[in-house]
Design a protein around this motif. Structure first.
Motif, PDB file in Angstrom:
ATOM      1  N   ASP A 132       1.052  -1.566   0.047  1.00 44.09           N
ATOM      2  CA  ASP A 132      -0.417  -0.065   0.068  1.00 44.09           C
ATOM      3  C   ASP A 132       0.857   0.854  -0.133  1.00 44.09           C
ATOM      4  O   ASP A 132       2.015   1.005   0.528  1.00 44.09           O
ATOM      5  CB  ASP A 132      -1.085   0.080   1.058  1.00 44.09           C
ATOM      6  N   VAL A 133       0.295   2.025  -0.488  1.00 46.71           N
ATOM      7  CA  VAL A 133       1.304   3.350  -0.958  1.00 46.71           C
ATOM      8  C   VAL A 133       0.664   5.109  -1.024  1.00 46.71           C
ATOM      9  O   VAL A 133      -0.730   5.214  -1.684  1.00 46.71           O
ATOM     10  CB  VAL A 133       1.584   3.128  -2.512  1.00 46.71           C
ATOM     11  N   ARG A 134       0.976   5.974   0.435  1.00 42.41           N
ATOM     12  CA  ARG A 134       0.441   6.958   0.594  1.00 42.41           C
ATOM     13  C   ARG A 134       0.707   7.862  -0.933  1.00 42.41           C
ATOM     14  O   ARG A 134       2.319   7.779  -0.978  1.00 42.41           O
ATOM     15  CB  ARG A 134       0.750   7.302   1.350  1.00 42.41           C
ATOM     16  N   VAL A 143       7.629  21.765 -12.906  1.00 40.73           N
ATOM     17  CA  VAL A 143       8.709  21.337 -11.591  1.00 40.73           C
ATOM     18  C   VAL A 143       7.583  19.880 -10.832  1.00 40.73           C
ATOM     19  O   VAL A 143       6.449  20.199 -11.185  1.00 40.73           O
ATOM     20  CB  VAL A 143       9.418  22.373 -10.390  1.00 40.73           C
ATOM     21  N   THR A 144       7.828  19.016 -10.486  1.00 47.37           N
ATOM     22  CA  THR A 144       6.955  17.933  -9.671  1.00 47.37           C
ATOM     23  C   THR A 144       7.135  17.688  -8.716  1.00 47.37           C
ATOM     24  O   THR A 144       8.694  17.253  -8.837  1.00 47.37           O
ATOM     25  CB  THR A 144       6.240  16.929 -10.906  1.00 47.37           C
ATOM     26  N   ARG A 145       6.685  18.227  -7.444  1.00 44.44           N
ATOM     27  CA  ARG A 145       6.733  17.225  -6.389  1.00 44.44           C
ATOM     28  C   ARG A 145       5.619  15.598  -6.139  1.00 44.44           C
ATOM     29  O   ARG A 145       4.511  15.944  -6.106  1.00 44.44           O
ATOM     30  CB  ARG A 145       6.833  18.158  -5.049  1.00 44.44           C
ATOM     31  N   ALA A 146       6.365  14.737  -6.097  1.00 45.34           N
ATOM     32  CA  ALA A 146       5.639  13.309  -6.449  1.00 45.34           C
ATOM     33  C   ALA A 146       5.752  12.562  -5.348  1.00 45.34           C
ATOM     34  O   ALA A 146       6.685  12.276  -4.802  1.00 45.34           O
ATOM     35  CB  ALA A 146       5.308  12.404  -7.184  1.00 45.34           C
ATOM     36  N   GLU A 147       5.235  12.498  -3.550  1.00 41.88           N
ATOM     37  CA  GLU A 147       5.355  11.595  -2.923  1.00 41.88           C
ATOM     38  C   GLU A 147       4.691  10.325  -2.508  1.00 41.88           C
ATOM     39  O   GLU A 147       3.498  10.493  -2.992  1.00 41.88           O
ATOM     40  CB  GLU A 147       5.153  12.574  -1.487  1.00 41.88           C
ATOM     41  N   ALA A 148       5.658   9.555  -2.484  1.00 36.59           N
ATOM     42  CA  ALA A 148       5.119   7.669  -2.483  1.00 36.59           C
ATOM     43  C   ALA A 148       5.464   7.177  -2.081  1.00 36.59           C
ATOM     44  O   ALA A 148       6.528   6.644  -2.298  1.00 36.59           O
ATOM     45  CB  ALA A 148       4.793   7.045  -4.082  1.00 36.59           C
TER      46      ALA A 148
END
Lengths: 311, 501
Positions: free
Chosen positions: B360-362, B384-389
């Motif tokens: 499972d991923v947030r 620019v991209t910020r992607a939290e996984a």
């Protein structure tokens, strides 16, 4: 007294004072590797890096890797042993040799021939015993053996033939005898125990019934040999009587988990077990004499080895 | 250095196009595509071939012992053919097409930089057939479009290494057969034409056989089927003239029935901008590629691998045009939030046997993008991209970023077009990432820059479009994956050739 735990999947060490486990530090070993154990001497730790043909030399006081020493390609670096303050032997199971590594200079000496798939060491009576699993393509191709080296000159003195397959874990009794765990074959519950006299370099005892793929073996006292398995937890054998105090089918399940990634004894006789979790942060359990959990210390992913040192 | 002439097919375009070229690392490439009319049919065919040597020298990272090393066994050869038959594109009301494809890829698998595989080879054979038909069905004033498709895809994988750096030799053969079909009615007019809707169904079966499967599991078989419906309004007579869109899908899967949806609204905001808000869920069953990946000492597919699910994702996006002197520009921003259940990742167990697993991923993030254009052919853009996984583990707070998922990425690009020439350059940033499923042993971020120049010309009834591209212009060697070294600066020279109209 400082505990050092090898976290295999995340390629780190967790280092903490046994008296104050809350003062934990994580020491990253590198972006790649599959370390499963370490050797310690004072402030230094030697960590063979598994799939990376190298050994990491760690300053435990500073909490960092001070150098990574390359080993021959295809080494499979697993298992190590301090010969003295500057030289450590590292096993190359992929090459059937062991390499002497000068941990202070970061140099590697000429490889020394061993048996097939060497992966552990023990020292007793002025001799170093290399435990050879005798594996071909990760399957037993014969009974385990020990390659015997002179602890001073590293000259080969002979070979000890064992009666069990897939020899791995080893510990030394107070009388100097070596106790070697033969893990056997996966799924066949064929674990056995060999006892070797270091002076005569011969197997003097062989015992069966050690269950499914036992791994680590340690002495908690002269009458208490503890051994662990991912398949059953922690069991107990009495070398004086040659009988099980706790057989594998009645093994202790620390934390309610009938499995253990390893068992360790600290210099003060404290018992520790490694929680077998590889897909999430894990922990080590401090156990009481009855092998019940007394406390739990968080560590990294997949702890597979635990050693103790003082500095 | 050399040139790769790349032939690109264009449906409805020139009847014959070709590509020839060469490049760094011993790259050779050629392709021909063509189409013609046969009575009432349109026939197309194509063939392509490429070859790569792939070897280069590099410096080993000191954390794995340092020293100089050579990347070997990195060659590849690939061949492909395509044949298509279909109705003429200029016949309204009906189109159909049958395409057949075949390809073979044969390549070395060089392994990790510190544990090279000098003999590992991989061969992938793929054959596929696809049938598609589209028809307009007369239904009142607004014709309904019927789309039907069916396909078969067969892949055979062969991995062999007689002397791997670690682990036993292997000679594994696997096969994957996928059958799929689907039907959709689109353009259904409702509510006096103010709503356009569609409905359909599709199904897919996947059968995997492999030498690496447990003998007790002869094959992995999976059947997925679903029905779906969607609807969209015309711009509503409300402030900002919003357009509403809704979609619902119900899938039957081995995990039980799964419903996924999308509800969105798109609105015009002052000064010519747009605002978009969406809430959606998603379902994605495992693909053949999820089951076959070779890493570490051993590899075992996971017959219990579950489908990935996004229970609920929310996304908000906005774009606004702007002017800056002679430049016309656009600025856009997007934020999203949506966790993934049973995300498929590869990980080892305590014996270092690798398998695909579900975690499972947030997931959270945002993207900012801006571009400027000048009438004289200059274009500049940045993003620019910020992607939290992050791993979501039961009973614990979200922990570290997924392995090898940089949290921050971005880049700048600029291009200039004038007459028959085009010049472009760009620089990309890949942020720091963890090589393990824990926040340790972090790899630093890095920049890489590329440069391209192309032109157009005509000679003897043929059009030529040569182009030169340089990747990692400043010989940047930082690898994305620690154990896979980069060759640094590479150059390709391409020439498109097509029959002039």
């Amino acid at each position: 007294m400082t505990a050092v735990v090898v976290n295999s999947v995340e390629v780190t060490l967790t280092v903490f004072p046994v008296a104050d486990p809350s003062d934990r530090r994580t020491v990253p070993l590198g972006p790649e590797g599959s370390p499963v154990g370490a050797s310690v001497r004072g402030e230094l730790a030697v960590v063979p890096m598994g799939i990376v043909p190298a050994v990491a030399i760690v300053d435990l006081a500073a909490g960092e890797v001070i150098r990574t020493v390359a080993l021959p390609e295809g080494s499979g670096a697993t298992g190590s042993h301090f010969v003295n303050d500057s030289i450590a032997l590292v096993a190359n199971p992929g090459l059937n040799t062991v390499s002497p590594v000068n941990v202070l200079r970061g140099t590697v000496g000429a490889a020394i021939d061993a048996g097939r798939y060497p992966q552990r060491f023990a020292e007793s009576g002025g001799r170093i015993f290399v435990v050879n699993s005798e594996l071909e393509n990760f399957a037993p191709a014969g009974n385990g053996t020990l390659t015997v080296l002179d602890a001073g000159t590293l000259e080969m003195l002979g070979t000890v033939e064992l009666s069990g397959e897939n020899s791995g874990g080893v510990t030394v009794a107070s009388d100097g005898r070596l106790f070697i765990m033969n893990s056997g074959r996966f799924g066949q519950a064929s674990g056995t125990l060999s006892v070797v006299d270091p002076a005569s370099m011969s197997e003097v005892g062989f015992h069966s019934g050690f269950g499914e793929f036992p791994g680590t073996v340690v002495f908690q006292s002269n009458t208490r040999l503890l051994f662990s398995s991912w398949s059953f937890g922690i069991a107990e054998w009495n070398p004086s009587t040659g009988s099980f105090a706790r057989a594998p089918d009645a093994a202790a399940a620390p934390g309610g988990i009938p499995s253990a990634a390893g068992v360790a004894i600290d210099p003060e006789g404290g018992i520790w077990s490694l929680k077998p979790v590889c897909d999430a942060p894990s922990s080590v359990f401090e156990l009481n004499a009855e092998l019940e959990v007394r406390s739990e210390v968080p560590v990294g992913l997949c702890p597979t080895g635990m050693v103790f040192t003082t500095f | 250095m050399g040139g790769v002439v790349l032939v690109r097919t264009r449906s409805g375009g020139p009847p014959l196009t070709g590509t020839v070229g060469v490049g760094s690392l011993g790259q050779l490439r050629a392709a021909v595509d063509g189409h013609s009319h046969l009575d009432r049919w349109r026939v197309s065919a194509g063939i392509r071939a490429s070859k790569l040597d792939g070897g280069f020298g590099f410096e080993q990272d000191p954390r794995v012992g340092g020293g100089h090393a050579e990347r070997v066994n990195a060659d590849s050869e690939e061949y492909g053919v395509r044949l298509g038959v279909g109705s003429l594109r200029d016949r309204p009301g009906e189109s159909w097409e049958v395409t057949l494809r075949g390809s073979r890829l044969e390549r070395g698998v060089p392994g990790k930089s510190f544990a090279p595989s000098r003999h590992a080879r991989q061969q992938l054979d793929q054959s596929a057939g696809r049938f598609r038909i589209e028809r307009f069905l007369a239904a009142g004033d607004q014709p309904i479009e019927l789309r039907m498709r069916a396909g078969v895809d067969h892949r055979r994988f062969h991995f062999i290494d007689p002397a791997p750096p670690l682990g036993p030799p292997f000679d594994d053969r696997s096969g994957a057969l996928t059958l799929d079909l689907g039907t959709e009615f689109d353009g259904v007019s409702l509510v006096d034409g103010r709503v356009t809707a569609g409905v359909g169904f599709d199904a897919r079966t996947l059968t995997l056989r492999s030498d690496v499967l447990d003998p007790a599991v002869a094959s992995i078989r999976r059947v997925d089927a679903g029905v779906f419906a969607h609807a969209e309004t015309e711009p509503l007579p409300l402030p900002l003239t919003p357009v509403l869109h809704g979609a619902l899908r119900i899938d039957r899967s081995p995990e039980g029935p799964v419903a996924s949806h999308e509800l969105s609204v798109r609105a015009a905001i002052p000064a010519g901008g747009h605002l978009h808000l969406a809430h959606r869920s998603a379902f994605s069953p495992p693909s053949p590629g999820d089951q076959f990946f070779r890493e570490g000492v051993g590899v075992v597919p996971n017959p219990d691998l579950r489908a990935e699910r996004v229970p609920g994702e929310i996304e908000l996006a906005a774009s606004v045009p702007f002017g800056a002197g002679s430049f016309d520009g656009q600025f856009s921003a997007l934020v999203f939030r949506g966790d993934i259940r049973d995300h498929i990742v590869w990980a080892p167990d305590f014996r270092f046997v690798w398998s695909p697993r579900n975690v499972d991923v947030r997931r959270r993030g945002w993207t900012l993008r801006s571009e400027l254009r000048h009438p004289m052919g200059l274009a500049i853009s940045g993003n620019v991209t910020r992607a939290e996984a992050r791993y979501l583990r039961e009973g614990a707070a979200p922990s570290s970023q997924l392995a090898y998922r940089p949290r921050l990425t971005g880049g700048f690009s600029a291009s200039w077009s004038h007459a028959r020439w085009r010049l472009s350059t760009g620089t990309r940033y890949v942020g720091s990432r963890f090589p393990v499923p824990a926040p340790v042993n972090e790899l630093p971020g890095f920049w890489s820059t590329d440069l391209g120049v192309s032109g157009r010309g005509r000679l003897a009834g043929w059009e030529f479009e040569p182009s030169l591209r340089v990747d990692r212009l400043f010989d940047e060697r930082s690898p994305f994956i620690f154990s896979i070294p980069e060759p640094g600066r590479t150059v390709r020279f391409e020439i498109d050739i097509r029959r002039a109209p």
